[in-house]
Design an enzyme around this catalytic site. Structure first.
Site, PDB file in Angstrom:
ATOM      1  N   ASN A 212       5.881  -6.222 -45.411  1.00 30.16           N
ATOM      2  CA  ASN A 212       4.902  -6.728 -44.442  1.00 30.16           C
ATOM      3  C   ASN A 212       4.011  -5.622 -43.868  1.00 30.16           C
ATOM      4  OD1 ASN A 212       3.663  -8.601 -42.834  1.00 30.16           O
ATOM      5  ND2 ASN A 212       5.392  -8.919 -41.427  1.00 30.16           N
TER       6      ASN A 212
ATOM      7  N   HIS B  16      14.616 -20.804 -36.280  1.00 31.57           N
ATOM      8  CA  HIS B  16      14.021 -20.137 -35.117  1.00 31.57           C
ATOM      9  C   HIS B  16      13.485 -21.132 -34.099  1.00 31.57           C
ATOM     10  CE1 HIS B  16      12.919 -15.965 -36.879  1.00 31.57           C
ATOM     11  NE2 HIS B  16      14.062 -16.396 -37.378  1.00 31.57           N
TER      12      HIS B  16
ATOM     13  N   ARG C 186      18.413 -19.552 -33.613  1.00 36.62           N
ATOM     14  CA  ARG C 186      17.994 -18.365 -32.881  1.00 36.62           C
ATOM     15  C   ARG C 186      17.016 -18.810 -31.803  1.00 36.62           C
ATOM     16  NH1 ARG C 186      14.152 -13.311 -34.932  1.00 36.62           N
ATOM     17  NH2 ARG C 186      12.508 -14.421 -33.854  1.00 36.62           N
TER      18      ARG C 186
ATOM     19  N   TYR D 228       7.847 -10.810 -28.135  1.00 31.90           N
ATOM     20  CA  TYR D 228       8.241 -10.943 -29.542  1.00 31.90           C
ATOM     21  C   TYR D 228       8.910 -12.304 -29.787  1.00 31.90           C
ATOM     22  CZ  TYR D 228      11.106 -11.080 -33.571  1.00 31.90           C
ATOM     23  OH  TYR D 228      11.688 -11.527 -34.727  1.00 31.90           O
TER      24      TYR D 228
ATOM     25  N   ASP E 186      17.340 -12.217 -30.963  1.00 33.86           N
ATOM     26  CA  ASP E 186      16.841 -10.967 -31.554  1.00 33.86           C
ATOM     27  C   ASP E 186      16.214 -10.104 -30.461  1.00 33.86           C
ATOM     28  OD1 ASP E 186      15.723  -8.985 -33.107  1.00 33.86           O
ATOM     29  OD2 ASP E 186      14.717 -10.363 -34.508  1.00 33.86           O
TER      30      ASP E 186
ATOM     31  N   HIS F  58      14.912  -7.224 -31.134  1.00 32.39           N
ATOM     32  CA  HIS F  58      13.808  -6.579 -31.847  1.00 32.39           C
ATOM     33  C   HIS F  58      13.575  -5.125 -31.443  1.00 32.39           C
ATOM     34  CE1 HIS F  58      10.121  -6.964 -34.425  1.00 32.39           C
ATOM     35  NE2 HIS F  58      10.970  -7.758 -35.043  1.00 32.39           N
TER      36      HIS F  58
ATOM     37  N   GLU G 270      20.877  -9.419 -32.076  1.00 33.61           N
ATOM     38  CA  GLU G 270      20.317  -8.662 -33.207  1.00 33.61           C
ATOM     39  C   GLU G 270      19.440  -7.506 -32.737  1.00 33.61           C
ATOM     40  OE1 GLU G 270      18.307 -11.364 -35.815  1.00 33.61           O
ATOM     41  OE2 GLU G 270      16.835  -9.877 -36.406  1.00 33.61           O
TER      42      GLU G 270
ATOM     43  N   GLU H  83      17.761  -5.330 -40.715  1.00 33.41           N
ATOM     44  CA  GLU H  83      16.624  -5.872 -41.459  1.00 33.41           C
ATOM     45  C   GLU H  83      15.654  -4.786 -41.907  1.00 33.41           C
ATOM     46  OE1 GLU H  83      15.070  -8.658 -38.532  1.00 33.41           O
ATOM     47  OE2 GLU H  83      13.378  -7.352 -38.149  1.00 33.41           O
TER      48      GLU H  83
ATOM     49  N   ARG I 287      22.446  -6.966 -41.835  1.00 32.01           N
ATOM     50  CA  ARG I 287      21.341  -7.878 -42.137  1.00 32.01           C
ATOM     51  C   ARG I 287      20.384  -7.376 -43.212  1.00 32.01           C
ATOM     52  NH1 ARG I 287      17.827  -9.101 -38.980  1.00 32.01           N
ATOM     53  NH2 ARG I 287      17.637 -11.232 -39.727  1.00 32.01           N
TER      54      ARG I 287
ATOM     55  N   HIS J  74      18.332 -10.969 -43.471  1.00 32.85           N
ATOM     56  CA  HIS J  74      16.980 -11.223 -42.982  1.00 32.85           C
ATOM     57  C   HIS J  74      16.314 -12.261 -43.893  1.00 32.85           C
ATOM     58  CE1 HIS J  74      12.877  -9.000 -42.186  1.00 32.85           C
ATOM     59  NE2 HIS J  74      13.027 -10.003 -41.344  1.00 32.85           N
TER      60      HIS J  74
ATOM     61  N   ASP K 116       7.960 -13.341 -43.966  1.00 34.03           N
ATOM     62  CA  ASP K 116       7.289 -12.284 -44.737  1.00 34.03           C
ATOM     63  C   ASP K 116       8.113 -11.864 -45.961  1.00 34.03           C
ATOM     64  OD1 ASP K 116       8.505 -11.269 -42.082  1.00 34.03           O
ATOM     65  OD2 ASP K 116       8.627  -9.496 -43.354  1.00 34.03           O
TER      66      ASP K 116
ATOM     67  N   GLU L  14      19.316 -16.014 -42.484  1.00 33.28           N
ATOM     68  CA  GLU L  14      18.147 -16.434 -41.694  1.00 33.28           C
ATOM     69  C   GLU L  14      17.230 -17.287 -42.568  1.00 33.28           C
ATOM     70  OE1 GLU L  14      15.616 -13.176 -40.493  1.00 33.28           O
ATOM     71  OE2 GLU L  14      14.643 -14.370 -38.947  1.00 33.28           O
TER      72      GLU L  14
ATOM     73  N   TRP M 289       7.382  -2.229 -31.615  1.00 33.96           N
ATOM     74  CA  TRP M 289       7.174  -3.644 -31.917  1.00 33.96           C
ATOM     75  C   TRP M 289       8.481  -4.185 -32.455  1.00 33.96           C
ATOM     76  CZ3 TRP M 289       5.094  -8.031 -31.029  1.00 33.96           C
ATOM     77  CH2 TRP M 289       5.354  -9.112 -31.880  1.00 33.96           C
TER      78      TRP M 289
HETATM   79  C1  GCO Z   1      13.543 -11.442 -37.949  1.00 35.54           C
HETATM   80  C2  GCO Z   1      12.579 -10.319 -37.860  1.00 35.54           C
HETATM   81  C3  GCO Z   1      11.156 -10.631 -38.102  1.00 35.54           C
HETATM   82  C4  GCO Z   1      10.416  -9.300 -38.322  1.00 35.54           C
HETATM   83  C5  GCO Z   1       9.488  -9.399 -39.453  1.00 35.54           C
HETATM   84  C6  GCO Z   1       8.792  -8.079 -39.706  1.00 35.54           C
HETATM   85  O1  GCO Z   1      14.623 -11.281 -37.431  1.00 35.54           O
HETATM   86  O2  GCO Z   1      13.215 -12.426 -38.587  1.00 35.54           O
HETATM   87  O3  GCO Z   1      12.830  -9.510 -36.770  1.00 35.54           O
HETATM   88  O4  GCO Z   1      10.596 -11.415 -37.099  1.00 35.54           O
HETATM   89  O5  GCO Z   1       9.733  -8.918 -37.180  1.00 35.54           O
HETATM   90  O6  GCO Z   1      10.190  -9.817 -40.575  1.00 35.54           O
HETATM   91  O7  GCO Z   1       8.073  -8.104 -40.874  1.00 35.54           O
HETATM   92 MG    MG Z   2      14.926  -9.487 -36.485  1.00 39.84          MG
END
Ligand code: GCO
Ligand code: MG
Length: 402
Positions: free
Chosen positions: A37, A122, A147, A159, A210, A212, A236, A262, A283, A312, A316, A339, A402
């Protein structure tokens, strides 16, 4: 048997996907996902300029040897670009082997360990009420695990909160858009969200969250502790995993299960976290962690510490990765969860596939190989479009994760 040709197909049916197609001199072909991504074209170049010329003439049956050739032979090992490229080759070769044998990949791996693969969806919302409703919607759709991410009062674009309910897509602009972050507001808010979800629906469903990569270790410890009454399936990416020692601190304070991986590319990223039993779920994915061949090594290492997989599966990662992942998940003895974010109908059309969702589980299908194809004519109608994940800054302007 020889690899006769290999080429990379880039398509953007709503978001960019990179697919490697390997053709053999016996008419059988295989495809692999190479999508990274926001850095898609770097993997395209890695494959076209450096990998494909080496592949031509090789025996596609020698999956392990080709993996070692690409990993050891590059001298510069690891990293997301390299490992996504290797993963694409590896996935395409498993696809070819399955088609040659007339077997689905899970049978090549040793056969199914389970009938269905439990997935989590999600549920997102701008605030607690919307997120609670979204969780209810996923329950109605049959999901066993959900989630939950919610907008945070006082934070613009937290996020995980999409604009669409079912097709959350964070890579939303030709250059990274700016979001603002405040961990204190987030930490105040999230325990209230999970309390409300449990009050509303009880404890029958698995709930996940998550972080993140946004918390410091002590903040993550505080959140894990605060969420204990909600009995999460996992928390996560609580803290950035470059410093793996950080997880020791989180572990000392909370029994909330931890998941990470991930953005990991190899077993070396996972090794210390696994061997020190600092996580509960690993993951790593087929596409970003070197394909089925390497993911299997990671899962086997995790298994001896009773750590489970939780790959994961964001949008993407292309349907080709999802197909391969579901075969892997069907086989892997220490499976935890997968996921699943649905792709848009346009994406599903470009990548016809055998897998399906039913009552909270996914099924890989029994087609030989991984059971996912690409409609190249349709793919060509959706040319590459630059698209980036957002960036985050703190309220005072400091650059953040991010
Ligand atoms: C998840 C991830 C995604 C990522 C994305 C980045 O747990 O699914 O954190 O939301 O941010 O795959 O490319
Ligand atoms: Mg994630």
């Amino acid at each position: 048997m020889k690899i006769q040709s290999a080429r990379v197909i880039v398509t953007c049916p709503g978001r960019n996907f990179v697919t490697l197609k390997i053709e053999t001199d016996q008419g059988v072909f295989g495809i692999g996902d190479a999508t990274l991504n926001g850095r898609e074209l770097s993997v395209v170049s890695y494959l076209e300029d450096h990998v494909i010329p080496c592949l031509i003439g090789m025996d596609p049956r020698r999956i392990e040897d080709i993996w070692q050739y690409l990993y050891r032979g590059a001298y510069w090992r690891r990293g997301p670009v390299t490992m996504s490229a290797i993963a694409a080759v590896d996935t395409a070769l498993w696809d070819i082997k399955g088609k040659m044998a007339g077997m689905p990949i899970y049978d090549l791996l040793g056969g199914k360990s389970r009938d269905g693969v439990m997935v989590y969806g999600h549920a997102n919302g701008a605030d607690i009420a919307e997120t609670v409703d979204a969780v209810g919607h996923y329950i109605d759709l049959g999901y066993k695990a959900i989630r939950a991410q919610s907008g945070v009062p006082g934070i613009k674009d937290a996020y995980g909160v999409g604009r669409g309910k079912l097709f959350y897509e964070p890579a939303d602009a030709a250059l990274p858009s700016l979001t603002i972050w405040d961990t204190k507001k987030y930490l105040d808010h999230i325990p209230k969200l999970f309390e409300k979800i449990r009050d509303t629906y009880g404890f029958e469903h698995h709930l996940l969250h998550d972080g993140h990569h946004r918390m410091t270790p002590i903040e993550a410890a505080q959140l894990g502790k605060a969420l204990e009454p909600a009995k999460l399936f996992w928390l996560e990416d609580a803290t950035p995993a470059e410093n793996q020692e950080a997880f020791k601190l989180i572990r000392q304070h909370t029994t909330t299960p931890l998941a990470v991986g991930e953005i990991f590319n190899t077993i070396w990223d996972c090794k210390d976290l696994i061997q020190n039993q600092l996580i509960d779920y690993i993951r790593a994915t087929v596409v970003h962690a070197g394909g089925i061949t390497h993911l299997r090594r990671i899962a086997d290492l995790a298994a001896i510490y009773q750590i489970k997989t939780g790959s994961h599966g964001a949008t993407d990662l292309s349907p080709v990765c999802m197909g391969a992942a579901l075969h892997f998940d069907s086989w892997v003895p220490n499976f935890g969860i997968q996921e699943y974010m649905r792709h848009t109908p346009e994406t599903d059309e470009v990548f016809p596939h055998n897998y399906r969702f039913e009552q909270g589980y996914m099924y890989a299908g029994d087609a030989p190989g991984h059971g996912v194809d690409i409609d190249e004519k349709l793919a060509a109608k959706y040319p590459y479009q630059p698209a980036y994940l957002p960036v985050a800054r703190l309220e005072d302007g400091t650059m953040f994760n991010w």
